[in-house]
Design a protein around this motif. Structure first.
Motif, PDB file in Angstrom:
ATOM      1  N   ALA A 181       0.717  -1.229   0.207  1.00 38.01           N
ATOM      2  CA  ALA A 181       0.041  -0.012   0.006  1.00 38.01           C
ATOM      3  C   ALA A 181       0.625   1.167   0.127  1.00 38.01           C
ATOM      4  CB  ALA A 181      -0.901   0.112   1.078  1.00 38.01           C
ATOM      5  N   MET A 182       0.293   2.491  -0.423  1.00 33.60           N
ATOM      6  CA  MET A 182       0.770   3.669  -0.282  1.00 33.60           C
ATOM      7  C   MET A 182       0.078   4.308   0.738  1.00 33.60           C
ATOM      8  SD  MET A 182       2.991   6.130  -1.468  1.00 33.60           S
ATOM      9  CE  MET A 182       3.380   5.797  -2.966  1.00 33.60           C
ATOM     10  N   ARG A 183       0.648   4.751   1.971  1.00 30.04           N
ATOM     11  CA  ARG A 183      -0.126   5.522   2.954  1.00 30.04           C
ATOM     12  C   ARG A 183       0.526   6.973   3.383  1.00 30.04           C
ATOM     13  NH1 ARG A 183       1.083   1.262   7.900  1.00 30.04           N
ATOM     14  NH2 ARG A 183      -1.002   0.350   6.951  1.00 30.04           N
ATOM     15  N   LEU A 184      -0.327   7.598   3.978  1.00 31.37           N
ATOM     16  CA  LEU A 184       0.106   8.828   4.635  1.00 31.37           C
ATOM     17  C   LEU A 184       0.090   8.662   6.205  1.00 31.37           C
ATOM     18  CD1 LEU A 184      -2.554  11.274   2.944  1.00 31.37           C
ATOM     19  CD2 LEU A 184      -0.357  10.882   2.228  1.00 31.37           C
ATOM     20  N   ARG A 185       1.497   9.113   6.599  1.00 28.50           N
ATOM     21  CA  ARG A 185       1.665   8.720   8.278  1.00 28.50           C
ATOM     22  C   ARG A 185       1.825  10.331   9.039  1.00 28.50           C
ATOM     23  NH1 ARG A 185       3.042   4.837  11.893  1.00 28.50           N
ATOM     24  NH2 ARG A 185       3.233   3.143  10.066  1.00 28.50           N
ATOM     25  N   TYR A 186       0.537  10.698   9.816  1.00 32.10           N
ATOM     26  CA  TYR A 186       0.985  11.864  10.078  1.00 32.10           C
ATOM     27  C   TYR A 186       1.856  11.999  11.530  1.00 32.10           C
ATOM     28  CZ  TYR A 186      -2.818  13.100   7.195  1.00 32.10           C
ATOM     29  OH  TYR A 186      -3.578  13.283   6.007  1.00 32.10           O
ATOM     30  N   GLU A 187       2.041  13.304  12.191  1.00 28.73           N
ATOM     31  CA  GLU A 187       3.054  13.299  13.239  1.00 28.73           C
ATOM     32  C   GLU A 187       2.787  12.252  14.420  1.00 28.73           C
ATOM     33  OE1 GLU A 187       4.183  16.533  17.123  1.00 28.73           O
ATOM     34  OE2 GLU A 187       2.399  16.905  15.706  1.00 28.73           O
ATOM     35  N   ALA A 188       3.720  11.454  14.748  1.00 25.14           N
ATOM     36  CA  ALA A 188       3.844  10.592  15.827  1.00 25.14           C
ATOM     37  C   ALA A 188       2.983   9.533  15.592  1.00 25.14           C
ATOM     38  CB  ALA A 188       3.450  11.425  17.234  1.00 25.14           C
ATOM     39  N   SER A 189       2.634   9.449  14.253  1.00 24.72           N
ATOM     40  CA  SER A 189       1.698   8.246  13.882  1.00 24.72           C
ATOM     41  C   SER A 189       0.376   8.371  14.300  1.00 24.72           C
ATOM     42  CB  SER A 189       2.306   6.572  14.232  1.00 24.72           C
ATOM     43  OG  SER A 189       3.551   6.490  13.667  1.00 24.72           O
ATOM     44  N   SER A 190       0.182   9.651  14.909  1.00 21.67           N
ATOM     45  CA  SER A 190      -1.392   9.769  15.359  1.00 21.67           C
ATOM     46  C   SER A 190      -2.532   9.296  14.343  1.00 21.67           C
ATOM     47  CB  SER A 190      -1.427  11.231  15.780  1.00 21.67           C
ATOM     48  OG  SER A 190      -1.234  12.236  14.799  1.00 21.67           O
ATOM     49  N   SER A 191      -2.096   9.563  13.050  1.00 23.86           N
ATOM     50  CA  SER A 191      -3.258   9.044  12.112  1.00 23.86           C
ATOM     51  C   SER A 191      -2.460   8.468  10.880  1.00 23.86           C
ATOM     52  CB  SER A 191      -3.930  10.134  11.689  1.00 23.86           C
ATOM     53  OG  SER A 191      -4.932   9.910  10.829  1.00 23.86           O
ATOM     54  N   ILE A 192      -3.083   7.457  10.236  1.00 24.37           N
ATOM     55  CA  ILE A 192      -2.510   6.803   8.923  1.00 24.37           C
ATOM     56  C   ILE A 192      -3.847   6.734   8.296  1.00 24.37           C
ATOM     57  CG2 ILE A 192      -1.207   4.708   8.171  1.00 24.37           C
ATOM     58  CD1 ILE A 192      -0.008   4.295  10.895  1.00 24.37           C
TER      59      ILE A 192
END
Length: 287
Positions: A181-192
């Motif tokens: 998959a291609m994913r977006l990972r936000y600060e401190a993995s707070s949201s993926i």
């Protein structure tokens, strides 16, 4: 006689106007304007306008695109970063980054990575209060499919905030491959957020991305990510955060934001290569 003078003045003004309109500022910086809503999906032909702060095209065949302050890689291997010609996306050149698990020549700062960055360019940095658009294109070269085991994510683009001895910092947004998959990972993995569930049909093809951000150190910012897959003519909104703290750091202790692109992290036994092209930073809102 008076008509002749007027005619000469008009011609001089016209020549000056044309010269100004055609002028391009050196070091990949241009100034253009276009009125558009920040949330609408637009055709490709209208997306590269605005107050362009940084424009990395690699069309001169140089690893830093001829722009002082752009770093090609900190890895020492001769092919940790190299030029691709032709790029296969309508450009003559693009940059390739390569990492090989277990080979220290493809590592920097203690990790398996080969990445470019623009941290040394003051105008390319971001701070709370800045509103910016980021664009880039990426091709995953002969990307080995995931079969089983751990995820082993690989970064291909980061909106990053630097740390220092007084304070840590975070990474506001990372584009990563994870399994297939291609994913977006936000600060401190707070949201993926997985934005491509299966990358395999798009290996060895160019994918275009765009991110619009209002950088804030309180929950008043926004971050909108758009994607254009092979065969698509328009960017499509794939994820959005509003009323959101986007800047992952503290300016008072020296934290600053900057962009990185390349390849970072892989699993044992794998070689990773990614091509990047048309990396841009554009000042928002568009005028």
């Amino acid at each position: 006689m008076r008509k002749s003078v007027y005619l000469q003045n008009y011609l001089a003004i016209a020549v000056l106007f044309l010269a100004t309109a055609c002028d391009k500022i050196e070091n990949g910086i241009t100034n253009q304007s276009f009125a558009a809503s920040k949330t609408e999906t637009l055709p490709q032909t209208t997306l590269n306008n605005g107050d362009t702060i940084l424009n990395i095209t690699y069309e001169n065949g140089i690893l830093n695109s001829g722009i002082t302050g752009v770093t090609a890689t900190h890895a020492t291997a001769a092919d940790a970063a190299y030029m691709i010609n032709p790029a296969g996306n309508g450009s003559n050149y693009a940059i390739a980054h390569k990492i090989v698990y277990g080979d220290p020549a493809y590592s920097s700062d203690g990790s398996v990575r080969s990445e470019s960055d623009a941290i040394a360019i003051p105008n390319a940095r971001f701070f709370p209060g800045d509103e910016r658009r980021y664009e880039f294109s990426v091709l995953l070269k002969d990307w080995t499919p995931w079969v089983s085991g751990a995820t082993f994510e690989t970064n291909i683009f980061q909106l990053k905030v630097s740390g220092n001895t007084s304070s840590g910092s975070g990474v506001p947004l990372q584009f990563r491959t994870a399994r297939n998959a291609m994913r977006l990972r936000y600060e401190a993995s707070s949201s993926i957020k997985d934005i491509i569930s299966d990358l395999r049909p798009y290996v060895n093809q160019w994918i275009d991305f765009r991110v619009d951000v209002l950088w804030t150190d309180d929950p008043t910012g926004y971050m909108r990510t758009y994607m254009k897959l092979p065969g698509q003519t328009n960017y499509v909104l794939v994820d959005e955060k509003t009323n959101y703290r986007t800047f992952a750091g503290n300016v008072s202790v020296g934290n600053l934001g900057y962009i990185k692109w390349g390849v970072y992290g892989t699993q044992e036994g794998l070689t990773r290569i990614a091509y990047h092209d048309n990396i841009k930073i554009i000042k928002l809102p568009l005028q």
